[in-house]
Design a protein around this motif. Structure first.
Motif, PDB file in Angstrom:
ATOM      1  N   PHE A  76       0.957  -1.078   0.189  1.00 16.25           N
ATOM      2  CA  PHE A  76       0.052   0.002  -0.081  1.00 16.25           C
ATOM      3  C   PHE A  76       1.071   1.316   0.123  1.00 16.25           C
ATOM      4  O   PHE A  76       2.074   1.302   0.078  1.00 16.25           O
ATOM      5  N   GLU A  79      -0.664   7.008   4.267  1.00 18.18           N
ATOM      6  CA  GLU A  79      -0.700   6.904   5.584  1.00 18.18           C
ATOM      7  C   GLU A  79      -1.989   7.723   6.011  1.00 18.18           C
ATOM      8  O   GLU A  79      -2.442   8.701   5.412  1.00 18.18           O
ATOM      9  N   ARG A  80      -2.569   7.116   6.936  1.00 16.67           N
ATOM     10  CA  ARG A  80      -3.963   7.443   7.509  1.00 16.67           C
ATOM     11  C   ARG A  80      -3.893   7.813   9.020  1.00 16.67           C
ATOM     12  O   ARG A  80      -4.974   7.530   9.517  1.00 16.67           O
ATOM     13  N   THR A 106      -6.384   5.392   0.579  1.00 16.22           N
ATOM     14  CA  THR A 106      -5.521   4.518   0.108  1.00 16.22           C
ATOM     15  C   THR A 106      -5.416   4.212  -1.163  1.00 16.22           C
ATOM     16  O   THR A 106      -4.499   4.313  -1.950  1.00 16.22           O
ATOM     17  N   TYR A 143      -6.268  -2.148  -3.684  1.00 13.94           N
ATOM     18  CA  TYR A 143      -6.385  -0.622  -3.398  1.00 13.94           C
ATOM     19  C   TYR A 143      -6.307   0.144  -4.719  1.00 13.94           C
ATOM     20  O   TYR A 143      -6.559   1.319  -4.817  1.00 13.94           O
ATOM     21  N   ASN A 318      -2.470  -3.010   7.391  1.00  9.45           N
ATOM     22  CA  ASN A 318      -3.082  -2.260   6.459  1.00  9.45           C
ATOM     23  C   ASN A 318      -3.110  -0.929   6.972  1.00  9.45           C
ATOM     24  O   ASN A 318      -2.960  -0.756   8.496  1.00  9.45           O
ATOM     25  N   PRO A 319      -3.241   0.260   6.243  1.00 11.25           N
ATOM     26  CA  PRO A 319      -2.939   1.553   6.664  1.00 11.25           C
ATOM     27  C   PRO A 319      -4.254   2.178   7.522  1.00 11.25           C
ATOM     28  O   PRO A 319      -4.219   3.099   8.199  1.00 11.25           O
TER      29      PRO A 319
END
Lengths: 408, 408
Positions: A76, A79-80, A106, A143, A318-319
């Motif tokens: 991925f 960033e979140r 993402t 994604y 995962n982000p």
């Protein structure tokens, strides 16, 4: 090569191991293990070890199979952490997703990235995962959400396989989320993402072994999911499923119906789901990092083990919902919060994790003929490892008989 | 020295910070910070920075105060992973303690160790804690349980102060558990362990600043605890208390009554306890690693913050109930499971943790005149740090203006 001075060898047999079998692995004190052509040739008490000109000392440490992480969302981009802060201020994951946040953020970052950029950003992640003891790892697309961007993700995985020692197993997750341009037209998206020509191309180029769908409230319903998985099967991609995470909509029953190799998440699994998995011989992949990270109820994992299912554990790295790349963190959550024993946790992260990605005949076990994927720990027992959350006890990582990482 | 290229400086004011103040720290984008004689001389926007011949770049990273861990059971000896396995097989912490396990096992190991051995075993622990970002740490006696062995532990702490960069603050916890030789005679033990001559010696040799008691079911009752804390006060040792962890027996009310600087644990705190802490100005030290490790309910920390208390967080690092030396792990639990915001968590591990050990005027804050204890993170924000559990984002640790650790 003869690995000598093994304080304790944890003899995990090949998976899948069901129910009480998960507590059964034998321990050999004062062991040795011989490797030939990258495979385990012999193991047993040190005094019975065969002659071997090449000897490597385990320094009295505990030796276990290399860890297998059977459910990650590598590769991925982006960033979140802003969304993380919003959730801690009270917003739900589903609400953020419905407001255009979540996976779509993402998706934009992955669409904006080139294949080379995806490789560059994700290579250090895999390099760190190796230091935690992971020697085999599943990676997903999901994604990109266009044919082109999904293929780009899968090709990035193919390149990442050649750039570092962890063995990667790829899954096509085209039906991960509905992209903005298909808002209100989920069936059109499902048609596009499960186009037989696309699926055939993925299989022909050997870009993925599995086909996965996020079947849940806010994602895809059972009928849509079934369509994708059946078309995947026709193209030679074995089904997997994101099931029963946010809401009970019958996803795990579907997993059984299509003979999924695994059903993953299972926070909301019901009796019908358990029966379906048992009937199909599917592995139950529990992702406690996600429930930890989202602050939701954990999957009642003891219930799955008592029902006789083979249970695996994974990071779900995962982000958005589990920004945890460290499988040792998941193992600690599994002990302390899911109340699994250290042996059950090890089996769930080796033999059963290998079974969840169709590699049980080759990795995840201490068994003659299996790949010599091994960890040397700096502890005197398995329990001592899991008793020390937050500190990396992996001293040496061996992949196919070669030392690929040593702690400084 | 001028620390330049600070992407974001999180300006934590001196503690204690109560309730909504915990969310208030300002952020300065593009900042610099000047150190003189080990103290913060100036900080602000980079373009207003004073001239300084010595410049150190933060590389665009986030800068926060060095972390303070206000409740650990360093120094200890031995390990109890066997007990960890027994608990996961269903035995309770209290049951193991009552069957002669638990603290008594560690007591035997500490009694068997020399002062030098205690130093040798615990030095690597502090060296690892430094890499996680801890620059000040509280340490307790409490495993010796004879005058001589308690003094040995406190002297080991005094030696450890001089062997590594973390600033150590010592607490006398003679009343930690009833040793086997006093079985059935708790009041005799209390007399011995709170002997005024012993307490005076501890104070005179400056071996401890605080006196602590484990006031709980299976440990010491309120009357016994009060006696110890009052005698400690008479010798100049300020009270602290292990309170309301396993059962509600009125411990936190006692903490307020004796003016404890902090009450620690608080999983079972009630309204009377909250009122008592508010009245006394005590810091509420929450130890979510313990509830995580034991698999019990976390302290309802949001309730304490909403009640206007200053809340601190700590590892409670010990070999039985929280074998977690990594304060970053605690910060992740605090975000994901206690649902604190990243800013609240940072304040709880800096300004308020400093207040819990009487050092708020000197450490735990970005404030002119405060000690220049600083962390440079490899993230663009505070949230990004806490959004990444299981991965150490601390790039540089600065203690009193000197770089004492840099990530490889």
């Amino acid at each position: 090569m003869l690995l000598t001075d093994i304080g304790q060898l944890i003899v995990v047999p090949p998976g899948p191991l069901c129910g009480a079998q998960m507590r059964a692995p034998a321990r050999i004190d004062g062991a040795a293990l011989q490797v030939r052509d990258g495979r385990i040739q012999w193991f047993g008490p040190a005094q019975q070890a065969p002659e071997d000109p090449e000897r490597v000392s385990a320094g009295g440490g505990t030796v276990v199979p290399g860890l297998v992480d059977p459910h990650t969302h590598i590769p991925f981009a982006g960033e979140r952490s802003g969304e993380f802060e919003r959730r801690l201020a009270g917003e739900s994951y589903l609400a953020i997703m419905q407001a255009g946040g979540g996976i779509r953020v993402t998706t934009q970052a992955v669409r904006d990235a080139s294949e080379d950029e995806l490789v560059a950003v994700n290579l250090p992640r895999l390099q760190r995962m190796l230091t935690y003891g992971v020697t085999t790892c599943e990676c997903k697309s999901g994604y990109g959400l266009t044919a082109e961007d999904e293929l780009k993700q899968l090709r990035a995985i193919r390149t990442l396989k050649t750039r570092q020692p962890i063995e990667l197993v790829a899954t096509y997750l085209g039906a991960h989320a509905l992209p903005a341009e298909y808002e209100g037209r989920p069936d059109d998206f499902i048609e596009m993402i499960s186009d037989p020509a696309l699926l055939r191309q993925i299989a022909d180029e050997d870009l993925a072994a599995f086909c996965d769908v996020f079947c849940d409230a806010g994602a895809f319903d059972v009928d849509q999911s079934r369509r994708v998985l059946q078309r995947g099967l026709e193209a030679g991609l074995r089904p997997k499923l994101h099931a029963d995470e946010l809401k009970q909509i019958g996803a795990t029953v579907l997993a059984g119906e299509v003979g999924a190799i695994s059903a993953d998440h299972l926070e909301c699994i019901d009796e019908a789901g358990i029966a379906a998995l048992r009937g199909a011989g599917s592995v139950a992949v529990v992702l406690p990092g996600t429930s930890f990270f989202l602050g939701i109820e954990h999957c009642d994992t003891r219930r799955l083990i008592e029902a006789g299912l083979p249970v695996a554990l994974s990071t779900d790295f995962n982000p958005g919902s589990s920004h945890i790349e460290n499988l040792q963190w998941i193992m600690a959550i599994a002990c302390c919060q899911l109340r699994l024993t250290p042996t059950e946790v090890l089996v769930a992260c080796t033999a059963n994790a290998a079974a969840a990605i169709g590699r049980a005949d080759r990795v995840g076990a201490i068994s003659v003929g299996h790949q010599a994927d091994l960890l040397v720990l700096d502890t005197e027992s398995l329990a001592e490892w899991l008793y020390t959350p937050g500190r990396n006890r992996v001293r040496t990582v061996i992949k196919s008989g070669k030392v690929v990482h040593s702690a400084a």
